[in-house]
Design an enzyme around this catalytic site. Structure first.
Site, PDB file in Angstrom:
ATOM      1  CD  GLU A  15      38.278   5.802  31.232  1.00  0.00           C
ATOM      2  OE1 GLU A  15      39.257   6.029  30.438  1.00  0.00           O
ATOM      3  OE2 GLU A  15      37.997   4.617  31.686  1.00  0.00           O
TER       4      GLU A  15
ATOM      5  CB  CYS B  27      33.252  -4.218  32.273  1.00  0.00           C
ATOM      6  SG  CYS B  27      32.127  -3.034  31.806  1.00  0.00           S
ATOM      7  CG  ASN B  28      30.291  -4.403  37.742  1.00  0.00           C
ATOM      8  OD1 ASN B  28      29.752  -5.209  38.679  1.00  0.00           O
ATOM      9  ND2 ASN B  28      31.522  -4.112  37.880  1.00  0.00           N
ATOM     10  CB  THR B  29      28.284  -2.292  31.886  1.00  0.00           C
ATOM     11  OG1 THR B  29      28.468  -1.147  33.060  1.00  0.00           O
ATOM     12  CG2 THR B  29      27.045  -1.587  31.072  1.00  0.00           C
TER      13      THR B  29
ATOM     14  CG  ASP C 247      36.398  -1.279  32.165  1.00  0.00           C
ATOM     15  OD1 ASP C 247      35.205  -1.547  32.193  1.00  0.00           O
ATOM     16  OD2 ASP C 247      36.702  -0.188  32.585  1.00  0.00           O
ATOM     17  CB  SER C 248      34.171   0.798  29.037  1.00  0.00           C
ATOM     18  OG  SER C 248      34.229   1.118  30.016  1.00  0.00           O
TER      19      SER C 248
ATOM     20  CG  HIS D  87      35.703   3.361  35.475  1.00  0.00           C
ATOM     21  ND1 HIS D  87      35.111   2.179  34.592  1.00  0.00           N
ATOM     22  CD2 HIS D  87      36.527   4.286  34.682  1.00  0.00           C
ATOM     23  CE1 HIS D  87      35.572   2.535  33.189  1.00  0.00           C
ATOM     24  NE2 HIS D  87      36.322   3.457  33.439  1.00  0.00           N
TER      25      HIS D  87
ATOM     26  CB  CYS E 132      30.948   0.743  38.159  1.00  0.00           C
ATOM     27  SG  CYS E 132      31.949   1.308  36.729  1.00  0.00           S
TER      28      CYS E 132
ATOM     29  CE1 TYR F 204      32.364  -0.519  25.815  1.00  0.00           C
ATOM     30  CE2 TYR F 204      32.542  -2.323  27.284  1.00  0.00           C
ATOM     31  CZ  TYR F 204      32.878  -1.772  26.254  1.00  0.00           C
ATOM     32  OH  TYR F 204      33.665  -2.294  25.424  1.00  0.00           O
ATOM     33  N   GLY F 205      27.962   2.524  30.277  1.00  0.00           N
ATOM     34  CA  GLY F 205      26.789   2.321  31.186  1.00  0.00           C
ATOM     35  C   GLY F 205      25.756   2.851  30.370  1.00  0.00           C
TER      36      GLY F 205
HETATM   37  N1  DGL Z   1      33.855  -0.061  34.174  1.00  0.00           N
HETATM   38  C1  DGL Z   1      32.610  -0.502  33.738  1.00  0.00           C
HETATM   39  C2  DGL Z   1      31.669  -1.199  34.730  1.00  0.00           C
HETATM   40  O1  DGL Z   1      32.074  -1.946  35.509  1.00  0.00           O
HETATM   41  C3  DGL Z   1      31.505   0.425  32.957  1.00  0.00           C
HETATM   42  C4  DGL Z   1      31.871   1.925  32.573  1.00  0.00           C
HETATM   43  C5  DGL Z   1      31.363   2.560  31.542  1.00  0.00           C
HETATM   44  O2  DGL Z   1      29.985   3.090  31.844  1.00  0.00           O
HETATM   45  O3  DGL Z   1      32.014   2.431  30.661  1.00  0.00           O
HETATM   46  O4  DGL Z   1      30.390  -1.110  34.613  1.00  0.00           O
END
Ligand code: DGL
Length: 265
Positions: free
Chosen positions: A154, A75-77, A12-13, A188, A186, A44-45
């Protein structure tokens, strides 16, 4: 490392993918995980898909070099930006991705309105457009990119009045619009699920896809005869950036002492 029983890679990020790691450890305690948090590139978003593809390929390369037998893109992104590319580049490696649970959300709602919390990158993606097209024809999705939420989590801000006010700003318009179901799109966001439930009320359904992802990992490993009979060694946690709150948050969530190995690149 035991070459006969390789680990599962997961990335993940940052700390978000730990919510998936938690479900995997619960459901597949015999598997050993190599977790990679790309904190140097977080979040990442808001970043272009191309950059996320590059990060994801570098991390995959690293995890494969450590001998991983499968990779969970927790990580969805990154799933939205990079999963197809990763599968093309490493056709023999099983990849398990994560995407907003629009279908379960559509099944759960009684009002026909589902709140989707995800990142800007996920909402912009083809993958999300396809989910909407396939599963949300008869319902309304109320979306919010939750700008700043990943950074707050975070930083270890998981409750308290400031976080509650921040989440109320996101959730109250959705509640006013009739949403009775909320999809955590997401990895997180499950860190603040108790607060989301408190704001949305006991009768609201909150969907965290992590248990479904662990189940999918089990299916994939079973199909390929890759399931471990028993765990051989400790889980490992790598970060591309500084540790900051990672060890404390990870130990709190997972219930054992987490030590981070920093891999600067
Ligand atoms: N945890 C990540 C997700 O599932 C992205 C978080 C980020 O923006 O870094 O999309």
């Amino acid at each position: 490392m035991d070459p006969g029983r390789p680990p599962v890679g997961i990335f993940d990020s940052g700390i978000g993918g730990l919510t998936a790691a938690y479900a995997i450890i619960q459901q597949l305690p015999q598997e050993r995980l190599l977790y990679f948090g790309d904190t140097v590139h977080l979040p990442y978003g808001p970043q272009p898909a191309e950059a996320i593809r590059t990060y994801s390929a570098d991390i995959t390369q690293f995890l494969l070099q450590q001998g991983c037998k499968a990779i969970v893109v927790a990580c969805n992104t990154a799933t939205a930006a990079a999963l197809n590319y990763l599968r093309e580049r490493w056709p023999d490696v099983p990849f398990i991705g994560m995407e907003p649970a629009v279908k379960p959300g559509a099944c759960a709602t009684r009002t026909g309105k589902v709140g989707v919390l995800a990142t800007a990158g996920t909402f912009k993606s083809q993958r999300y457009a396809s989910l909407m097209h396939r599963f949300a024809k008869d319902i309304e999705l109320l979306e919010d990119p939750c700008t700043g939420l990943v950074e707050r989590i975070e930083a270890g801000q998981l409750d308290g009045p400031e976080m509650e006010a921040f989440l109320r700003n996101i959730l109250e318009p959705m509640l006013a619009g009739g949403a009775d179901t909320f999809v955590l799109g997401c990895t997180h966001y499950p860190f603040v699920q108790p607060l989301i439930q408190k704001i949305a009320g006991d009768s609201a359904t909150i969907i965290n896809p992590a248990p479904a992802v662990a189940l999918q990992l089990r299916r994939v490993l079973e199909e390929r005869h890759l399931l471990n009979p028993e765990r051989n060694g400790p889980h490992r946690f790598y970060l591309s950036g500084e540790k900051k709150n990672f060890e404390a948050l990870a130990s709190g969530l997972l219930g054992f002492e987490v030590e981070v190995i920093s891999v600067f690149h």
